[in-house]
Enzyme design. Structure first.
Site, PDB file in Angstrom:
ATOM      1  CD  GLU A   1      -3.046  -0.892   2.438  1.00  0.00           C
ATOM      2  OE1 GLU A   1      -2.616  -0.406   3.497  1.00  0.00           O
ATOM      3  OE2 GLU A   1      -3.926  -1.725   2.291  1.00  0.00           O
TER       4      GLU A   1
ATOM      5  CD  GLU B   1      -4.422  -5.614   2.450  1.00  0.00           C
ATOM      6  OE1 GLU B   1      -5.217  -4.980   3.225  1.00  0.00           O
ATOM      7  OE2 GLU B   1      -3.105  -5.693   2.497  1.00  0.00           O
TER       8      GLU B   1
END
Lengths: 633, 633, 633
Positions: free
Chosen positions: B144, B315
């Site tokens: 991320e 995710e």
């Protein structure tokens, strides 16, 4: 014991020739006690090591000669400017890294050893001089620990002390890493010297890290106070107290209080309503000049617990203050009401802050019993009325309340560290529960979290206790009344970890909280019994009896024997219903009161207080706005 | 290709003897892939240079032996604590000048050469060990990028790199001064070493300065990722990916994605609704447990573009999370719906985050497919249902959508640097356009800003592109469909300057935006065709046909051939009307859907998703809340 | 004297060959004056000590040759980047301790001696070169002192200067301690070198400390300006001015103005409405494209006072600006209306900002009279219309208004230092009073706080003057009109102390304010005569006649002779009623006007302005939205 009135006085602010007249007027108003000295370090020690006791000696003489009992404060909340030359790094540091500078008060870091030694030195000097003086009937340590957000300090001194504290707690970095779960995100430490304070991290720090810092910080306050207590005890037999500030939960008052003889707190009902109560605009407008009808009572009961029965109001708001966002004046009669409410809850002394409004410096807009021109302010007559009324009635007898509420500072820290919902707050929840009980006319006792016996209470309220203590768990095991427990109860193990088996792990109760939810404002989920769940809800399963569900039938409230678990935050309607039902089952009367009316039972009397703006009828008599009434029980 | 399910797993968090059972349960739930390793640097290299591969070797063995395919992450988002001893200045610095400290994650500055070398070293070590291991079917770089606002750093390392970057871009201070317009306010520089970062200026910095810093910062992320890609490519033939975070626009994902094989993103529908969507309270309450009905689809289409067709959800939210302001649980069925929606948009793999909820550290309140006590959480059954359903149906075939939307990261930076209206935001506007199209039942493709061929699309949506690329201008020149362009289109030249001739300078369109206006909330200007203009309006003139005006007759929408220019931000009503009209003209069906219903066409199927809280009818069948349906096309 | 139009022009932004055409177009639009040079330091002195006058010489030639009169600005608001190499510590420092960096403008601390010397040097150089040039008809010092919150600086230079200033003021630390009341909280200082700036204290600093810092900071601005004035006077006989920014109250404009010949201010009606006016959303939406109907007039009257009759608008908004939260365009006609309104209030010159919208740098979204492509923007035609109209009518004659309002910068500081209610603001209150008077059709003069003669005014308005000056008290003593005084009047003595005897201590008025209250939004207390008290109320007693009370009969408004004291903040209804009654008593017509209509009387004409969005009838004629009308008196 006879209840008494006092006042906070700053002789150093006024010409010496004014003191005798001030003292005489205090006495004539029925005031018998006077608190002095707690900000006077700069007067007592104008230069380092050069003491000037003369003025203070004379002030005590004047006050005592007039018949007043003196409460003397250690002046450690206001070290003089020269202290900074000796200890340039003594300042606390805020969470963004800025030293909090000289120019107001409380400009010290609790962890700074140099400052702690200076505080010990001035305490010792004062104790030596006045410790055996019988005119000093009590001592106050420092002033309002924690006020202005001063418990948490991110200074080098705090960092160093925190590392030592962690080393003491965990003994090895490996043990700390395990306890904190530092395997997560590769946060493990190789030595205690690598650990920082939990501020300015990229995203939230490990909650275990943050929570340990909260525990550490609280213990620093306890240690600072204990240092003063130790010195004072060597020189005086007078009782020791500290004046806690309202809704100050950053340190454990039970732990500080354990070293003291009397708890006292500073009660500013109108300031608190403006500044530190979550309530609707309507509620705030309705109680604008009265204060929240439950905030003071909650603190009264709390400090009765902290003081193990002995407690005072050390500062009582006498008119408009200066520090809240808005500062209206009390409704006529409220100063009297607040004072009587304190006595009804067991206060030994109510001390008004302050005698004469100062015309200078930060608090010049803070009312006193006198205006700055020495004329009577409205609070003075109300205080005098209370003094007269006190004389006319027998003392109120202490008693145990039928309902108890458990209060735990560590839970406040836990839920600040990990609110999970942006508006979730422990104190806020406690006040909601307390209010609901009081709206039913109940009197309550507050219990500390390590209470080991609940058997005297028919009903016990236990909202949001992050971790139940061993004594409490044992007490619940044998409890035969009704305990309302939850939400978030026992949801944390050591190091803020989620326990496995999952919470709440209550004795004898087969119940599991598998998941939790925080709910934004405006979302309310109906409870099958009436009212709604707001802010918080949990997913429950297990063999406990399901008492109530949501609209879809999912369990929200469960019971097994004495224990009722609340898997959510009930609104006021639901809380009143649940508490009333528990009371009824236990044979305790619990009927809703008219708006604004509150009751308090002592061992001998029932008191009624009208916090409303309009008259209300109680037991056949009309109480005007701000009215107080009592009858013998 | 077969679609598959995966899960994120942290073997290092659990006792080794639990791994086999975990792996077996994954497989039995229909999960075939597992992502590991991306935060494990501290475990792999517990001391500098001392590698511990054993646990990871064994974890891979256990997982692969159970039949799982492994995705391995480079652990560079979480450098261990000892790294700071080697590189004390590696921390990013926030806009107020505070270093962002160790104690969570992403505590590095992309520009720090020392840390970049360390990241290369650990990447090289992992790649050497596992690059040829066929059980590793894909690699993820870092984690991320940009999460927790970590793209922009105001560190000394960033300053130095920025100066070098400017020197490379402009070659001479004179050229930079000219490009930035530094004659304004005497801001000219004599050397690159005089240039600072654009923070803490007295009032806003030169937008050219700020925008170049945004471009530079994005390129630092690209370079950091490219460094890892270059190393990995030397050791592995497995595809490479990165997991982008939702609504993270601080760097150019197309540019990062160009170096990778697969795009993936992290989809937290309920967290995003609470945290990063501008919507009314009503909208937020209505979709509280479902997430915004268009936010996920927009990202799906975006990452299909970033991945040039190949993309995953790395995710997927499986229950309540911990990081949004409020964290409710999903409506039953939503985990399945989100998963199917991803597949309908072309995802190859949907990976749930995470397997078992951790009982410790920052994410202990973040749901997994298992509860912390290893029992099944609700998401697990929904995942298993999808796995079963996947087996029962033929693969969904990819196809081109009839409508395209152009997405441009640099426009997001341009309008952050120069919003002109306090609530003007590029992503917000794009989501409004995307939503309006989806409310008409349309499927969309997203195109990067340098697209050079639009001929496959009947309708192209182009809101707010700050500067049209040369290929895009060329594509528009020959375009024969319907392009809806504007507002603020092509409004910036190099260096954030206003072009002269004035915008939009669209090919073949005689139209000028002479002035622009930002409008505060609550101000809406009626469009002659229906609906209103909000947030933004422009003053238009030129020879283009005026399609719509305001109430006073001033032009707001103009057309010339394929191009329709929108001189404002139409509300949802107007956007739907305009898009529907364009579609109708092009022979594409575009009819409003019931609230909460969304469709997505693949090459083989039409999928329907009910994001609403109540049942909805679609093609004769009733979809319950959170319902999913499909039929062959 | 003939009124004239001007324009702000930046020849350095444009190719030299464009200058003659620009100048010719200015002249043909009826513009006769042009302001230049105020940000051009970097062009005039591109390297330290190396002057480049050529371009400026030629620019002046071109402009003057076209017939334009030149206003020349000293460029000290924008020191070039090389200045920082010479004076790295010249930057102002914000209240949190961050130096305010290079990269925009106003990046200097007024207290920095090194920078002050540089500013003197460039002023001297410009004055020497152009001081005797008759084509320069006026000089402007610096630009918008205080804009971007630049008066208060917490730099080392400011600290040192503040200590010296205090030493000068108080002569001894003992005297300062007494004046500030530093006995409170043990805040006494032993030497001036111990005193810090009043930022980053634990809780609020002593208000005397904060207020002295405000006075000091204001005087630093005065001194900086006086330094430039002193230099300019040695070289030029042209009048000197400074362009003050709207609602900038951090320094005393009367004190700066006393050194200058003409006051001027920068009028951005629509920007101000969005950015710096407290008003309801409805009000802001209604006047979105017109600006607040009283904000400009208040400033016009204020600067007529600051300039002792001589004043200009130096920057007039000509279209949408770039710096407010939202930036809509003016209603057609508003540029003309604003211009005429300035002339009606006595402006000698109205200068538009700016000639051509710049396509680069910070203000590229700020409208000009030309668009960036040199075509006419709407403001140009409106300016030209005013120019034509000006020629057609005789000059408007100055006169004295019947009503005066006293304005005091020090009161703004006092109430910022000690608001007592979170939304209490001096300027806000003044605007409320001014608005109420204007809604009655009144014209006003503004008076400085040291006015010593009120006898020319039938009615004087004196809201919130923290301390009445000796001349003002003397003037009130003999005043025979009607003075409306209060609230908070004369409530502060030296050092922000509360005076004893208590306020207001008005001459001949037996009245005491014993207590004050701040009221939160939504609380309004009825006045017996109509309307309500909001924000603020006082408790009054004394022998003065009680005119009005609250619902319970407590006095709120009292009168003795010429003086009426208002013990609260009346809402608009009550203010209009009170002012109208005073006017009626004095024989002045004061009748409510239709919404949005405003009047202004000169010595020769009555002007009417329609700020509304719809037509309004005035003396039989219909004024359209943005309409202006006048008739001879």
């Amino acid at each position: 014991m006879k209840r008494s009135l006092g006042v906070c006085y700053y002789p150093e602010h006024w010409p010496e020739d004014q003191w005798p007249d001030d003292a005489a007027r205090m006495v004539s108003a029925g005031i018998s006690r006077v608190r002095i000295g707690e900000f006077a370090w700069g007067l007592i020690e104008p230069k380092p090591g050069v003491m000037d006791w003369g003025w203070l000696d004379r002030a005590i003489d004047v006050l005592a000669d007039a018949g007043l009992e003196v409460i003397l404060g250690t002046p450690t909340a206001t070290p003089p400017r020269w202290m900074l030359d000796r200890h340039p790094d003594m300042l606390a540091v805020d969470a963004t890294g800025h030293p909090r500078r000289f120019g107001s008060r409380r400009h010290y870091c609790f962890s700074h050893a140099g400052y702690r030694a200076e505080a010990a030195r001035i305490t010792e000097a004062m104790a030596r001089r006045y410790g055996r003086d019988g005119r000093i009937i009590a001592w106050q340590t420092d002033n309002e620990y924690g006020c202005h957000d001063t418990v948490l300090s991110y200074s080098p001194a705090a960092l160093s002390a925190f590392r030592n504290w962690l080393a003491q707690q965990y003994q090895s970095p490996e043990a700390l890493n395990r306890a904190w779960g530092n395997v997560f995100w590769s946060m493990a430490y190789d030595s205690f010297d690598q650990i920082g304070l939990p501020n300015l991290t990229v995203t939230e720090p490990n909650p275990a890290h943050a929570f340990d810092f909260r525990r550490f910080s609280s213990e620093q306050v306890v240690a600072f106070n204990r240092m003063q207590v130790g010195i004072l005890r060597r020189h005086t037999a007078a009782p020791l107290t500290h004046n806690y500030m309202g809704r100050e939960v950053a340190f454990d008052h039970f732990a500080v209080g354990a070293d003291l003889d009397i708890a006292s707190w500073d009660s500013y009902p109108i300031g608190f309503l403006s500044d530190r109560i979550e309530a609707s605009d309507n509620h705030k407008r309705h109680y604008l000049r009265q204060g929240d009808p439950d905030m003071q009572a909650l603190h009264h009961d709390l400090y009765r617990a902290v003081g193990r029965g002995r407690w005072w109001v050390m500062e009582q708001q006498p008119g408009p203050v200066n520090w809240a966002p808005w500062n209206p004046a009390p409704l006529p009669g409220m100063v009297r009401l607040w004072t009587w409410e304190a006595f009804a809850h067991g206060a030994e002394t109510v001390t008004y802050f302050r005698w004469r409004q100062a015309p200078f410096a930060q608090e010049q807009m803070h009312a006193g019993l006198l205006f700055p021109d020495s004329s009577d302010a409205p609070g003075l007559a109300e205080a005098a009325q209370v003094a007269t009324e006190l004389k006319a009635m027998p003392d109120v007898a202490p008693t145990r309340a039928p309902v108890a509420l458990v209060f735990d500072y560590a839970s406040a820290w836990a839920w600040q560290v990990q609110p999970q919902g942006a508006d979730f707050d422990y104190f806020r929840m406690v006040l909601c529960w307390y209010r609901a009980a009081r709206e039913l006319g109940l009197s309550l006792d507050i219990l500390p979290p390590d209470t080991n016996d609940l058997s005297d209470y028919a009903v016990v309220l236990m909202p949001g206790l992050a971790q139940l203590s061993a004594p409490m768990l044992a007490a619940l095991e044998s409890y035969e009344g009704r305990a309302l427990v939850g939400p978030r109860s026992n949801a944390k193990g050591a190091g803020m970890a989620t326990p496995v088996p999952l919470p709440p792990n209550l004795p004898g109760m087969d119940l599991r909280v598998s998941a939790v939810e925080s709910l934004p404002p405006g979302v309310a989920e109906p409870l099958s019994g009436g009212g709604t769940i707001v802010h918080w809800r949990e997913h429950l399963d297990g063999a406990a009896d399901i008492l109530e569900t949501d609209a879809a039938g999912a369990p929200l409230i469960a019971r097994m024997g004495a224990l009722t678990y609340l898997g959510g935050w009930p609104d006021d309607t639901a809380l009143r219903r649940l508490i009333a039902a528990a009371c009824t089952e236990q044979g305790i009367a619990a009927d809703p009161l008219p708006d604004g009316l509150r009751l308090r039972d002592t061992g001998s009397h029932r008191f009624a207080f009208n916090y409303g703006k309009t008259p209300v009828t109680w037991e056949g008599q009309v109480l005007p706005a701000a009215g107080v009434a009592w009858r013998a029980l």
